[in-house]
Design an enzyme around this catalytic site. Structure first.
Site, short mmCIF file in Angstrom:
data_model
loop_
_atom_site.label_atom_id
_atom_site.label_comp_id
_atom_site.label_asym_id
_atom_site.label_seq_id
_atom_site.Cartn_x
_atom_site.Cartn_y
_atom_site.Cartn_z
CE LYS A 206 -5.55 -7.30 -1.87
NZ LYS A 206 -6.18 -7.22 -0.22
CE LYS B 182 -4.56 -1.24 1.56
NZ LYS B 182 -5.00 -1.21 3.00
CE LYS C 293 -12.48 -2.05 0.13
NZ LYS C 293 -12.89 -1.84 1.36
P1 TYM Z 1 -10.90 -4.77 3.70
O1 TYM Z 1 -11.68 -4.08 3.64
O2 TYM Z 1 -10.10 -4.19 2.63
O3 TYM Z 1 -11.69 -6.04 3.04
C1 TYM Z 1 -12.24 -6.30 4.14
C2 TYM Z 1 -12.74 -7.93 3.90
O4 TYM Z 1 -13.24 -8.92 2.31
C3 TYM Z 1 -11.69 -9.66 2.86
N1 TYM Z 1 -11.35 -9.45 0.68
C4 TYM Z 1 -11.47 -10.01 -0.18
N2 TYM Z 1 -11.53 -11.82 0.16
C5 TYM Z 1 -11.14 -12.24 -0.93
N3 TYM Z 1 -10.90 -11.60 -1.85
C6 TYM Z 1 -10.29 -10.86 -2.20
N4 TYM Z 1 -10.26 -10.37 -3.34
C7 TYM Z 1 -10.78 -10.23 -0.84
N5 TYM Z 1 -10.55 -8.88 -0.64
C8 TYM Z 1 -10.51 -8.07 0.06
C9 TYM Z 1 -10.87 -9.45 3.50
O5 TYM Z 1 -9.74 -10.11 4.18
C10 TYM Z 1 -11.77 -8.55 4.50
O6 TYM Z 1 -11.84 -9.79 4.95
N6 TYM Z 1 -7.90 -5.38 7.97
C11 TYM Z 1 -9.22 -5.51 7.22
C12 TYM Z 1 -10.92 -4.70 8.13
C13 TYM Z 1 -9.98 -4.84 9.44
C14 TYM Z 1 -10.37 -5.84 10.15
C15 TYM Z 1 -10.28 -5.96 11.54
C16 TYM Z 1 -10.71 -7.55 9.82
C17 TYM Z 1 -9.42 -4.22 10.25
N7 TYM Z 1 -10.18 -5.22 11.43
C18 TYM Z 1 -10.29 -6.45 12.47
C19 TYM Z 1 -10.46 -8.58 10.96
C20 TYM Z 1 -10.66 -8.16 12.09
C21 TYM Z 1 -9.30 -4.86 5.73
O7 TYM Z 1 -8.93 -3.75 5.29
O8 TYM Z 1 -10.48 -5.13 4.89
#
Ligand code: TYM
Length: 334
Positions: free
Chosen positions: A198, A114, A201
């Protein structure tokens, strides 16, 4: 040690949730709420690690809540709230900043991706983001965390931080070591334009992803344009090893149709990818369009969404404060 099971997960409110979020995380959220206590958080403090437009951020928080509800989360079963409304997240994150090690953070691959080549200009928040994520989970002493594969390393760090806190403050088993719940076949949905990246967004081309609010026409166009392969569909998985785009489309089809990948290959081997694409468009349309419609409908009733957040925040805050009281004592804060 028998600990009560508690699920926690978070999603960033950066707009346009996509098929990766849906299959990798949100569908799992919904099935877990049937079996366990669940807390689902719209992680707005994570979102501001990169500059956000305030008005857009507020809208995105509500849109993420709408997406939670549209995919089937029930605010009477699960606690749904936004992170910044429970100040315990920020407080525990600070305490854990003092437990976590710089060397641990230096290993985080997502920061490297990132921040890009010029890390000096990334925000400090982006660098210590995984400590905040550990705080999110540990604040509630969550035992299970449903996420996609891209969050696995952050989860491992959360476990290390929990373990070090338990050791440093001589309170064995105080924080449970959270278990990641990562789906088997759809843990990493790939970009429709490049099967080595992957779905995300942040990729420039909207043709790289299926958004939950896409129209049937969008889905049709995107799947038609998706990279696949010039050879016909093979009859075995081994032949797909060097064809990540084709494998990705087959995987998505297999997950949504609830057919094993082996059976999908049996049904489709020898056919052109255009055959898979038309079937995939059909099932994606029937899965995603109702969700998108429901998101749009829910967004027309902002007071309802705000009320869901308010109720969730009240419940989350009670639990957070109970745990924080003990955490402060353990650390020696008066
Ligand atoms: P975020 O907002 O990027 O994504 C949310 C969830 O979607 C999953 N995800 C995917 N799974 C499969 N294929 C993909 N291409 C894909 N893109 C996204 C992510 O793995 C995630 O589960 N840091 C985290 C948010 C967070 C969090 C937490 C999660 C903050 N605190 C505590 C669990 C526990 C994030 O940026 O997810």
């Amino acid at each position: 040690m028998s600990k009560k099971k508690l699920v926690f997960s978070g999603v960033q409110p950066t707009g346009n949730l996509h098929l990766g979020n849906y299959l990798g995380a949100m569908k799992n959220f919904v099935s877990l709420q049937k079996e366990m206590e669940c807390i689902y958080c719209v992680v707005d403090l994570h979102a501001i690690t990169t500059l956000q437009k305030p008005e857009q951020l507020r809208n995105n928080v509500l849109e993420t809540v709408a997406s939670f509800l549209a995919t089937g989360l029930d605010p009477n079963k699960s606690i749904i709230f936004n992170q910044s409304s429970v100040s315990g997240h920020a407080e525990l994150a600070w305490i854990l900043n003092c437990v976590s090690r710089i060397g641990w953070l230096n290993r985080m691959t997502q920061f490297k991706d990132k921040a890009g080549p010029d890390k000096e200009t990334a925000s400090v928040g982006l660098y210590i983001y995984p400590n905040l994520m550990a705080a999110d989970i540990l604040l509630y002493k969550a035992t299970h965390v449903p996420v996609g594969a891209d969050q696995k390393q952050h989860l491992e760090l959360s476990r290390d931080i929990a373990q070090k806190f338990n050791n440093d403050f001589n309170c064995k088993d105080f924080f449970p070591l959270p278990e990641p719940l990562i789906p088997k076949n759809v843990s990493r949905i790939m970009s429709l334009r490049d099967g080595t990246k992957k779905m995300s967004k942040s990729e420039d081309s909207d043709y790289s992803r299926i958004n939950l609010k896409d129209s049937a026409d969008d889905i049709n166009k995107k799947i038609k344009k998706a990279k696949s392969d010039s050879d016909p569909i093979p009859d075995n998985l081994k032949s797909l090893e060097k064809k990540p785009e084709a494998l990705n489309l087959l995987n998505i089809y297999s997950e949504i149709s609830k057919m094993s990948l082996e059976n999908v290959l049996k049904e489709m081997s020898g056919k052109e990818y255009s055959f898979l694409k038309s079937k995939l468009t059909e099932i994606l349309t029937s899965e995603i369009i109702p969700v998108g419609k429901q998101i749009k409908k829910l967004l027309e009733d902002r007071p309802h969404l705000e009320n869901v957040l308010k109720k969730g925040r009240e419940k989350a805050n009670i639990r957070a404060e109970e745990n924080l009281k003990i955490i402060r004592e353990k650390v020696g804060l008066i």
